[in-house]
Design a protein around this motif. Structure first.
Motif, PDB file in Angstrom:
ATOM      1  N   UNK A  28     -12.296  15.220  -4.350  1.00 53.92           N
ATOM      2  CA  UNK A  28     -11.350  15.233  -3.240  1.00 53.92           C
ATOM      3  C   UNK A  28     -11.883  14.232  -2.229  1.00 53.92           C
ATOM      4  N   UNK A  29     -11.073  13.255  -1.882  1.00 54.57           N
ATOM      5  CA  UNK A  29     -11.506  12.195  -0.976  1.00 54.57           C
ATOM      6  C   UNK A  29     -10.556  12.124   0.206  1.00 54.57           C
ATOM      7  N   UNK A  30     -11.109  11.887   1.362  1.00 57.72           N
ATOM      8  CA  UNK A  30     -10.310  11.790   2.578  1.00 57.72           C
ATOM      9  C   UNK A  30     -10.615  10.462   3.252  1.00 57.72           C
ATOM     10  N   UNK A  31      -9.608   9.849   3.803  1.00 54.12           N
ATOM     11  CA  UNK A  31      -9.807   8.592   4.499  1.00 54.12           C
ATOM     12  C   UNK A  31      -9.585   7.412   3.575  1.00 54.12           C
ATOM     13  N   UNK A  32     -10.121   6.276   3.948  1.00 54.40           N
ATOM     14  CA  UNK A  32      -9.997   5.074   3.136  1.00 54.40           C
ATOM     15  C   UNK A  32     -11.068   5.109   2.062  1.00 54.40           C
ATOM     16  N   UNK A  45       0.836  -1.173   0.000  1.00 51.95           N
ATOM     17  CA  UNK A  45       0.000   0.000   0.000  1.00 51.95           C
ATOM     18  C   UNK A  45       0.882   1.238   0.000  1.00 51.95           C
ATOM     19  N   UNK A  46       0.468   2.240  -0.771  1.00 51.69           N
ATOM     20  CA  UNK A  46       1.192   3.508  -0.837  1.00 51.69           C
ATOM     21  C   UNK A  46       0.533   4.495   0.115  1.00 51.69           C
ATOM     22  N   UNK A  47       1.352   5.183   0.881  1.00 57.68           N
ATOM     23  CA  UNK A  47       0.822   6.183   1.804  1.00 57.68           C
ATOM     24  C   UNK A  47       1.382   7.540   1.409  1.00 57.68           C
ATOM     25  N   UNK A  48       0.505   8.471   1.129  1.00 55.95           N
ATOM     26  CA  UNK A  48       0.886   9.838   0.772  1.00 55.95           C
ATOM     27  C   UNK A  48       0.358  10.753   1.857  1.00 55.95           C
ATOM     28  N   UNK A  49       1.223  11.618   2.370  1.00 56.32           N
ATOM     29  CA  UNK A  49       0.819  12.501   3.453  1.00 56.32           C
ATOM     30  C   UNK A  49       1.229  13.925   3.113  1.00 56.32           C
ATOM     31  N   UNK A  50       0.286  14.864   3.243  1.00 58.23           N
ATOM     32  CA  UNK A  50       0.535  16.282   2.995  1.00 58.23           C
ATOM     33  C   UNK A  50       0.450  17.048   4.303  1.00 58.23           C
ATOM     34  N   UNK A  51       1.267  18.076   4.423  1.00 55.08           N
ATOM     35  CA  UNK A  51       1.144  18.971   5.573  1.00 55.08           C
ATOM     36  C   UNK A  51      -0.096  19.843   5.421  1.00 55.08           C
ATOM     37  N   UNK A  52      -0.342  20.297   4.193  1.00 52.18           N
ATOM     38  CA  UNK A  52      -1.542  21.087   3.907  1.00 52.18           C
ATOM     39  C   UNK A  52      -1.856  20.949   2.424  1.00 52.18           C
ATOM     40  N   UNK A  53      -3.091  21.272   2.057  1.00 51.60           N
ATOM     41  CA  UNK A  53      -3.498  21.204   0.662  1.00 51.60           C
ATOM     42  C   UNK A  53      -4.451  22.368   0.388  1.00 51.60           C
TER      43      UNK A  53
END
Length: 72
Positions: free
Chosen positions: A20-24, A1-9
């Protein structure tokens, strides 16, 4: 699984079939196809007047769109 994390968007615009989707998320059975031709040009010189201009996009693609047909 790929995990992408942003500080802000920051999102300026949502258009056509964007989301725009958040979560699983698991999006099944959705398809979208689109094509847009754009042109950029310039008029140069002195004392130019453009009234009712005509614009032509030279689209050299042999294939533009293939509709998705779901078989039942």
């Amino acid at each position: 699984m790929v995990r992408i994390q942003f500080q802000s968007i920051h999102i300026d615009n949502l258009a056509q079939s964007s989301s725009v989707n958040k979560g699983t998320n698991r999006i099944v059975g959705r398809r979208h196809s689109s094509k847009t031709n754009q042109g950029l040009g310039a008029i140069s010189g002195e004392r130019n007047v453009v009234i009712g201009g005509k614009h032509v996009a030279d689209d050299g693609d042999l294939f533009d769109y293939k509709p998705f047909i779901r078989k039942s």
